[in-house]
Motif scaffolding. Structure first.
Motif: not given
Length: 323
Positions: A293, A295, A208
């Protein structure tokens, strides 16, 4: 140690040129700014005993040259000047052991210590200077220029061909019987789509915008603190040497301004937009890339996941399923 003179492409030994697309195993790691590409790629290379190429440092060196010479890529004339500068410059990329422990912005258990990268531009250590906010703000513009990208492309491939198989900083590389000779890890934004479209393993790292901003803030914060510590030490030395002189010589300078996380997030979003929408080699997810991802992942989790993916594709057993 990786060492290459960027103007040497036409002088690369023929045996290196023949190997440009014939390495035993290539790992391409792409992703947006501050997604952890560089630290992850270095750690993966260390785990596998592979060579490592920090492709972004080449563009950052070009950006630093542009700043120092007061030129940009706004016109064809300026673009060609910058192409000539980076083509004629000597850029060395050296892998060396990390003596500082864990990296700023890296979340994990501390089991992995990421090797450092030293970047020399014409013999000058610019490792810190190419990571300043000034370079961060301009590098996307420089990297979007087609002529500069074409020049850097040949440099990237030559670096990979000349990369050391087992860097000296790799613990146990000499006794690791499962490491594959000739392997290389390279990170950037178009490695899997343009530089090495036939790479055996392509990774797209994402996170993010806020998570990336926090990581970049930690990195910049660490750099600024180092600068302030160096400046304080210099002032103390000056005060000691010139104690009898006017006290104005030892006046305390204005404090360094720290960018906010929100400011950095906005800069990253602007950089994302520029990278995705540039005309030449835009940031894209390769169709055969594995998207990670990170994050909410620890640093070890992402490094070990990529390492095991590589081991699988090399026909080796996974190593970190229980970690």
């Amino acid at each position: 140690m990786l060492s290459v003179q960027t103007g040497f492409w036409r002088r690369v030994p023929q045996q290196c040129k023949r190997r440009l697309f014939a390495r035993d195993f290539t790992i391409a790691i792409d992703g947006p700014a501050a997604s952890g590409k560089s630290s992850t790629a270095r750690a993966v290379a260390q785990e596998l005993g592979f060579g490592y190429i920090d492709s972004g440092s080449i563009y950052r060196c070009a950006t630093l040259l542009a700043l120092r010479q007061g030129i940009g890529a706004e016109t064809d004339e300026h673009s060609q000047k910058l192409v000539n500068l980076i083509s004629d410059a000597a850029v060395d990329i050296r892998i060396k052991p990390n003596t500082r422990g864990s990296m700023p912005g890296v979340t994990g258990t501390g089991r992995l210590v990421v090797p450092d990268v030293q970047v020399l531009l014409d013999g000058e250590d610019v490792s810190k200077e190419i990571r300043t906010p000034e370079v961060n703000r301009l590098v996307a513009k420089v990297a979007s220029d087609g002529g500069i990208r074409a020049a850097v492309l040949g440099i990237q491939r030559a670096l990979a061909a000349a990369a050391e198989t087992k860097p000296a900083s790799t613990p146990g590389a000499a006794t690791d019987k499962t490491a594959i000779p000739g392997g290389v890890v390279m990170d950037g934004r178009d490695i899997g789509t343009t530089v090495f479209p036939s790479a055996e393993l392509k990774i797209y790292l994402d996170a993010s915008a806020m998570a990336r901003a926090i990581r970049r803030w930690d990195e910049l914060n660490s750099q600024l603190k180092e600068k302030e510590a160096d400046a304080a030490a210099a002032r103390r030395q000056t005060a000691s040497d010139e104690l009898a002189q006017d006290s104005a010589n030892t006046a305390t300078p204005e404090p360094v301004g720290y960018p906010s996380v929100e400011d950095i997030a906005r800069e990253l979003e602007q950089r994302d937009y520029a990278d995705i929408n540039r005309q030449h080699s835009p940031l894209r997810i390769a169709p055969d890339a594995v998207v990670i991802d990170n994050t909410n992942l620890t640093f070890e989790q992402q490094v070990f996941s990529i390492t095991d993916l590589a081991r699988e594709r090399m026909g080796l057993e996974r190593k970190y399923d229980d970690i």
